[in-house]
Write a protein that holds these residues in place. Sequence first.
Motif, PDB file in Angstrom:
ATOM      1  N   ASP A  58      -5.077 -11.062   4.055  1.00 22.42           N
ATOM      2  CA  ASP A  58      -3.949 -10.049   3.231  1.00 22.42           C
ATOM      3  C   ASP A  58      -3.614  -9.052   4.129  1.00 22.42           C
TER       4      ASP A  58
ATOM      5  N   PHE B 294       0.789  -1.043   0.172  1.00 19.04           N
ATOM      6  CA  PHE B 294       0.036   0.242  -0.024  1.00 19.04           C
ATOM      7  C   PHE B 294       0.725   1.266  -0.037  1.00 19.04           C
TER       8      PHE B 294
ATOM      9  N   TRP C 188      -0.645  -1.753  -4.326  1.00 21.46           N
ATOM     10  CA  TRP C 188      -2.446  -1.132  -4.011  1.00 21.46           C
ATOM     11  C   TRP C 188      -1.400   0.602  -4.314  1.00 21.46           C
TER      12      TRP C 188
ATOM     13  N   ARG D  89     -10.881  -0.851   3.262  1.00 25.46           N
ATOM     14  CA  ARG D  89      -9.400  -2.029   3.491  1.00 25.46           C
ATOM     15  C   ARG D  89      -9.457  -2.168   3.959  1.00 25.46           C
ATOM     16  N   ILE D  90      -8.002  -1.818   4.757  1.00 20.71           N
ATOM     17  CA  ILE D  90      -7.435  -1.576   6.007  1.00 20.71           C
ATOM     18  C   ILE D  90      -8.099  -2.323   7.017  1.00 20.71           C
TER      19      ILE D  90
ATOM     20  N   ALA E 282      -0.282  -6.026   9.780  1.00 19.30           N
ATOM     21  CA  ALA E 282      -0.070  -4.966   8.458  1.00 19.30           C
ATOM     22  C   ALA E 282       1.398  -5.212   9.158  1.00 19.30           C
TER      23      ALA E 282
ATOM     24  N   LEU F 238      -1.227  -6.675   4.545  1.00 18.03           N
ATOM     25  CA  LEU F 238      -0.542  -5.137   4.344  1.00 18.03           C
ATOM     26  C   LEU F 238       0.679  -4.313   4.035  1.00 18.03           C
TER      27      LEU F 238
ATOM     28  N   ASN G  75      -5.431  -0.435  -8.349  1.00 25.15           N
ATOM     29  CA  ASN G  75      -5.042  -2.074  -7.775  1.00 25.15           C
ATOM     30  C   ASN G  75      -4.684  -3.305  -8.882  1.00 25.15           C
TER      31      ASN G  75
ATOM     32  N   GLY H 205      -8.009  -5.881   7.493  1.00 24.47           N
ATOM     33  CA  GLY H 205      -6.437  -6.478   7.538  1.00 24.47           C
ATOM     34  C   GLY H 205      -6.580  -7.017   9.435  1.00 24.47           C
TER      35      GLY H 205
END
Length: 189
Positions: free
Chosen positions: A121, A7, A144, A39-40, A46, A123, A184, A43
């Motif tokens: 996923d 990201f 992203w 989206r974050i 990180a 990030l 993306n 998650g």
Amino acid sequence: MRKIISFMHISLDGFVAGPNGEMNWIKVDEEIFDHGAKRIGEGDTALYGRVTYQMMESYWPTAADKPDASRHDIEHSKWYAKVHKVVLSKTLEGQDLSNTTIINENLVDNINKVKQGEGADILLFGSPTATHSLMQQNLIDGYWLFVNPIILGEGIPLFVNVKDKIKLKLLNTRQFTSGVTELNYIVDK
């Protein structure tokens, strides 16, 4: 297997920061915050390089407590407190860090262990040096990118020392009113 998604805010000419790490050219407004937060928020892990992690640690743990905290500060601070953090660093070893795993050796093996774990996923936030290391080991599964309408001319590039072509598949794009364009991609393996 979980994917690592980079990201990153990027200039039109491919830089993620100015020559001295400047990021004051990045356009972020409520529209981008709200879009990214969705989206974050999904998650649970990180991934950071040391410099970005220390920058995050200096702000997010107490951001919601400030009297002038914005809605975004409050929401992201709560997310940051609960998300598991993985940090690539050779200098943070041995520190007692809450909800944080430090990877300081055997990058490929340790990252693959994280990718094989349970969860959504992963990030990878900013962290150009960590991104370069992971990219060189073919460990990044998607990008992203938020392309900012600016040409910096010099700075820290996103793509360096790419030895083999990386084929990408475009998943979607979005244009924001600020002129920023979201791209993306997933790595087409």
